[in-house]
Design a protein around this motif. Structure first.
Motif, PDB file in Angstrom:
ATOM      1  N   VAL A 130       0.671  -1.234  -0.122  1.00  0.00           N
ATOM      2  CA  VAL A 130       0.000  -0.023  -0.044  1.00  0.00           C
ATOM      3  C   VAL A 130       0.825   1.257  -0.137  1.00  0.00           C
ATOM      4  O   VAL A 130       0.555   2.242  -0.799  1.00  0.00           O
ATOM      5  CB  VAL A 130      -0.878   0.058   1.247  1.00  0.00           C
ATOM      6  CG1 VAL A 130      -1.702   1.501   1.383  1.00  0.00           C
ATOM      7  CG2 VAL A 130      -1.985  -0.983   0.963  1.00  0.00           C
ATOM      8  N   ASN A 131       2.087   1.147   0.694  1.00  0.00           N
ATOM      9  CA  ASN A 131       2.954   2.226   0.932  1.00  0.00           C
ATOM     10  C   ASN A 131       3.401   2.510  -0.441  1.00  0.00           C
ATOM     11  O   ASN A 131       3.766   3.633  -0.894  1.00  0.00           O
ATOM     12  CB  ASN A 131       3.896   2.148   1.668  1.00  0.00           C
ATOM     13  CG  ASN A 131       3.460   2.382   3.162  1.00  0.00           C
ATOM     14  OD1 ASN A 131       2.700   3.288   3.465  1.00  0.00           O
ATOM     15  ND2 ASN A 131       4.113   1.597   4.143  1.00  0.00           N
ATOM     16  N   GLY A 132       3.684   1.614  -1.378  1.00  0.00           N
ATOM     17  CA  GLY A 132       4.181   1.717  -2.670  1.00  0.00           C
ATOM     18  C   GLY A 132       3.203   2.211  -3.763  1.00  0.00           C
ATOM     19  O   GLY A 132       3.606   2.415  -4.865  1.00  0.00           O
ATOM     20  N   VAL A 133       1.981   2.425  -3.455  1.00  0.00           N
ATOM     21  CA  VAL A 133       1.009   3.010  -4.399  1.00  0.00           C
ATOM     22  C   VAL A 133       0.800   4.343  -4.246  1.00  0.00           C
ATOM     23  O   VAL A 133       0.627   4.826  -3.133  1.00  0.00           O
ATOM     24  CB  VAL A 133      -0.377   2.456  -4.055  1.00  0.00           C
ATOM     25  CG1 VAL A 133      -1.322   2.877  -4.885  1.00  0.00           C
ATOM     26  CG2 VAL A 133      -0.367   0.826  -4.297  1.00  0.00           C
ATOM     27  N   SER A 134       0.887   5.242  -5.418  1.00  0.00           N
ATOM     28  CA  SER A 134       0.959   6.687  -5.359  1.00  0.00           C
ATOM     29  C   SER A 134      -0.573   7.093  -5.240  1.00  0.00           C
ATOM     30  O   SER A 134      -1.456   6.422  -6.124  1.00  0.00           O
ATOM     31  CB  SER A 134       1.602   7.121  -6.732  1.00  0.00           C
ATOM     32  OG  SER A 134       1.157   8.695  -6.708  1.00  0.00           O
ATOM     33  N   ILE A 135      -0.806   7.820  -4.366  1.00  0.00           N
ATOM     34  CA  ILE A 135      -2.276   8.381  -3.987  1.00  0.00           C
ATOM     35  C   ILE A 135      -2.677   9.077  -5.366  1.00  0.00           C
ATOM     36  O   ILE A 135      -4.080   8.889  -5.721  1.00  0.00           O
ATOM     37  CB  ILE A 135      -2.477   9.260  -2.960  1.00  0.00           C
ATOM     38  CG1 ILE A 135      -1.925   8.273  -1.643  1.00  0.00           C
ATOM     39  CG2 ILE A 135      -3.782   9.808  -2.848  1.00  0.00           C
ATOM     40  CD1 ILE A 135      -2.075   9.247  -0.331  1.00  0.00           C
ATOM     41  N   THR A 136      -1.964   9.792  -6.079  1.00  0.00           N
ATOM     42  CA  THR A 136      -2.389  10.523  -7.008  1.00  0.00           C
ATOM     43  C   THR A 136      -2.632   9.739  -8.183  1.00  0.00           C
ATOM     44  O   THR A 136      -3.563  10.046  -9.349  1.00  0.00           O
ATOM     45  CB  THR A 136      -1.312  11.650  -7.619  1.00  0.00           C
ATOM     46  OG1 THR A 136      -0.012  10.851  -8.062  1.00  0.00           O
ATOM     47  CG2 THR A 136      -0.746  12.383  -6.604  1.00  0.00           C
ATOM     48  N   GLU A 137      -2.428   8.375  -8.265  1.00  0.00           N
ATOM     49  CA  GLU A 137      -2.738   7.588  -9.472  1.00  0.00           C
ATOM     50  C   GLU A 137      -4.167   6.548  -9.293  1.00  0.00           C
ATOM     51  O   GLU A 137      -4.536   5.919 -10.176  1.00  0.00           O
ATOM     52  CB  GLU A 137      -1.566   6.522  -9.730  1.00  0.00           C
ATOM     53  CG  GLU A 137      -0.185   6.946 -10.168  1.00  0.00           C
ATOM     54  CD  GLU A 137       0.776   5.923 -10.143  1.00  0.00           C
ATOM     55  OE1 GLU A 137       0.680   4.517  -9.840  1.00  0.00           O
ATOM     56  OE2 GLU A 137       1.968   6.225 -10.612  1.00  0.00           O
ATOM     57  N   LEU A 138      -4.632   7.002  -7.884  1.00  0.00           N
ATOM     58  CA  LEU A 138      -5.937   6.197  -7.512  1.00  0.00           C
ATOM     59  C   LEU A 138      -7.230   7.153  -8.014  1.00  0.00           C
ATOM     60  O   LEU A 138      -7.086   8.379  -7.781  1.00  0.00           O
ATOM     61  CB  LEU A 138      -5.950   6.022  -6.163  1.00  0.00           C
ATOM     62  CG  LEU A 138      -4.800   5.009  -5.557  1.00  0.00           C
ATOM     63  CD1 LEU A 138      -5.222   4.924  -3.940  1.00  0.00           C
ATOM     64  CD2 LEU A 138      -5.106   3.761  -6.360  1.00  0.00           C
TER      65      LEU A 138
END
Length: 447
Positions: A130-138
């Motif tokens: 989860v830490n590796g997922v960029s919030i801007t890409e969601l």
């Protein structure tokens, strides 16, 4: 979304009645699909679709083309007007407003907090993912943005084998081992399947007050209908507690379609007969309205394909389990109009016996079923008859109520069997094929 919206608006511009084509109706097509689409995005899509449509219409100054040209200059006012109707709740939508970036960020923070509660290897790997997922890409379309960790997440699929097994453990417990007898029964079913086909024309029948099937066959039909009623009576959706809030779609699909299918099951006419639902457009209505216009959409139709033509033999209009007097009146009008168009459509190709063949109309108003029929008499006058009505026993009912309902459905079956026979024995004469137009009067502009 963009491609779908392009197609939706293009189909509307091509198929809608010309009087309905304006900037307001076209903007509504876009906002109906996405009430939160930015104005400039919708403007770009509309301009592209309108220009494309104009370029593919004849450049002969047609009135449809002229109306399309006006849409560009009317967009601003139309967008403001339709948006206001949505904001005021005048136009309803079932679509949810997309999550904002702040909501997504809060959800991701809360998800990380939950994962940190367990120091086990699985949850630490999930937290790392989860830490590796960029919030801007969601976006709102991603399960993770709503704190849902899906088994098709990239970081879940990349878990070590033992941890992936641990992640999937709850679902593995839900799936029993396969049963060999299921495959065996399916094999016998597939290998032994034979399509119901009618290779010879059935004997000609007429309406003469007699049942067209044996008592044994009719008893089987009764059993089919009673089995449906048993399921309905055991369905809590139709209990007094929930019945009044039941929507039309559930009532129609669970009760009305089910009992009609049971009543018309195994008709002796092969597989050319079918029941259409979900408000399919009526061919007969579209034919009456003319090229470029859409036909009415009955809730249910009984159709048959014969001589490479689809004929509509029955129309059904259905309300909710609670029906207003206005809805009942409106559906009554729709039904006789649909049957009238249907008979004219049939007689463009075939000439079934007058005073015998008719098109069936069923109205479901609340918990009452009305069986109607329209036929042509010997002097070519169309007569509309209200044959019978019966209470629909959606809840446990007295024997008399159930009996009357079953008898009404058996009457429907008997009429359909006879009408199909009359249709198959109808004459086709090219010398007499005068494309007789429907006499159904067009509705007023705003009806």
């Amino acid at each position: 979304m963009s491609a779908f919206l392009h197609n939706k608006i293009h189909n509307f511009l091509i198929n809608a009645e010309e009087r309905h084509i304006n900037a307001t109706s076209v903007v509504h097509q876009g906002l109906e699909e996405n009430p939160w689409i930015p104005k400039n995005d919708l403007r770009t899509i509309l301009n592209q679709v309108v220009n494309y449509t104009i370029n593919h219409l004849r450049a002969d100054g047609s009135s449809r083309r002229r109306k399309l040209i006006k849409i560009h200059s009317q967009f601003e006012d139309a967008f403001e007007g339709v948006s206001t109707l949505y904001d005021l709740g005048v136009v309803k939508t079932t679509k949810e407003k997309p999550l904002s970036s702040d909501q997504i960020e809060n959800n991701m923070s809360e998800l990380k907090r939950k994962l940190q509660r367990d120091t086990g290897s699985l949850y630490q790997h999930l937290l790392s993912g989860v830490n590796g997922v960029s919030i801007t890409e969601l976006s709102w379309k991603d399960p993770l943005a709503s704190q849902v960790v899906s088994d098709d997440c990239e970081f879940v699929n990349n878990l070590p084998a033992n941890l992936k097994k641990g992640f999937m453990k709850p679902i593995r417990k839900m799936i029993p081992t396969s049963l060999s007898m299921v495959e065996e029964k399916c094999g016998r079913f597939v290998l032994g399947f034979k399509r119901h086909e009618t290779k010879t024309k059935p004997a000609k029948l007429i309406h003469d007050g007699a049942w067209k099937e044996s008592k044994e066959d009719i008893e089987c039909v009764v059993d089919e209908i009673l089995n449906v009623l048993k399921d309905i009576w055991n369905n809590s959706a139709f209990s007094p507690e929930f019945a009044e809030t039941l929507n039309e779609g559930t009532y129609q699909s669970t009760v009305i379609v089910s009992v009609i299918r049971a009543a018309l099951k195994n008709l002796p006419f092969g597989d050319s007969l079918f029941i259409s639902t979900s408000e399919k457009q009526s061919i007969a209505s579209a034919d009456r309205k003319g090229e470029g216009h859409t036909g009415r959409r009955p809730d249910i139709m009984l159709e048959v394909k014969y001589l490479e033509t689809v004929f509509e033999l029955m129309y059904v209009e259905c309300s909710r389990l609670t029906c207003t007097s206005q809805k009942k009146t409106d559906d009554e009008i729709k039904l006789w109009r649909e049957t009238n168009d249907g008979l004219y459509w049939i007689r463009q190709t075939l000439k079934p016996d007058k005073d015998q063949f008719g098109v069936v109309g069923i109205q479901v108003a609340g918990n009452v079923l009305y069986l109607n029929l329209l036929l042509r008499d010997m002097v070519n006058v169309h007569r509309y008859f209200h044959l019978q009505s019966a209470e629909i026993p959606v809840q446990f009912s007295e024997v008399a109520v159930v009996t009357k309902f079953i008898e009404t459905l058996l009457l429907l079956r008997n009429i359909v069997i006879t009408n199909l026979s009359l249709l198959y024995h109808a004459s086709v004469s090219s010398s007499e094929r005068q494309m007789e137009g429907s006499t159904t009067v067009s509705t007023p502009r705003h009806y």
